[in-house]
Scaffold this active site. Sequence first.
Site, PDB file in Angstrom:
ATOM      1  CG  HIS A  58       3.395   0.966  -2.873  1.00 37.86           C
ATOM      2  ND1 HIS A  58       2.629  -0.192  -3.034  1.00 37.86           N
ATOM      3  CD2 HIS A  58       4.459   0.676  -2.739  1.00 37.86           C
ATOM      4  CE1 HIS A  58       3.685  -1.141  -2.941  1.00 37.86           C
ATOM      5  NE2 HIS A  58       4.923  -0.510  -2.598  1.00 37.86           N
ATOM      6  CG  HIS A  60       8.659   2.014  -3.043  1.00 40.57           C
ATOM      7  ND1 HIS A  60       8.523   2.650  -1.817  1.00 40.57           N
ATOM      8  CD2 HIS A  60       8.290   0.896  -2.976  1.00 40.57           C
ATOM      9  CE1 HIS A  60       7.819   1.701  -0.931  1.00 40.57           C
ATOM     10  NE2 HIS A  60       7.766   0.619  -1.897  1.00 40.57           N
ATOM     11  CE1 TYR A 146       4.038  -2.079 -16.147  1.00 40.59           C
ATOM     12  CE2 TYR A 146       3.560  -3.778 -14.603  1.00 40.59           C
ATOM     13  CZ  TYR A 146       3.226  -3.475 -15.672  1.00 40.59           C
ATOM     14  OH  TYR A 146       2.253  -3.944 -16.630  1.00 40.59           O
TER      15      TYR A 146
END
Length: 175
Positions: A58, A60, A146
């Site tokens: 996932h 954000h 990341y």
Amino acid sequence: MRYRRADVQGGIYFFTVNLAERKKTILVDEIDKLKSSILKVKKYHPFEIDAFVVMPDHLHAVWTLPDGDNDFATRWMLIKAGFSRQINKNERINASRQSKGERGIWQRRYWEHLIRDEKDFERHIDYIHYNPVKHGFVKNVGDWRYSTFHRYVETGIYPINWGGKEFEEVAGFGE
């Protein structure tokens, strides 16, 4: 059912976007393809990336859209489609997706939140940068590659050791 989304032109938004198969690691495995998809979309549909973290399954983000523009949906559609086109087809595809000619990489929907004020902005930025620690991928925020955390350190917003145990307890991220 029609989902209602926030609709503020030039707004600042927090997003959570998930893979369909939450056990996959394709986002970090194929990080260069994700980056290229984002950069291509930014070129034709500009927006500012205020914060970003890519986790294995996932991501954000906090984006600021240009004045007079509230179309984050098109941007996410293009990013997800651009990334998907670069990935080999080996994911599970359920019957519903097959009937529509869809890939099975991404969850169809995503979470978006309109940032209300400076405190809300700061809280979401902190949440994004602390996410790799919260999920147990690293012990120190600075160890996760990341993330825009490193940009925040370079500009002096965060110290390199930001987000230790004391932060976890105060912010409630350890719960």
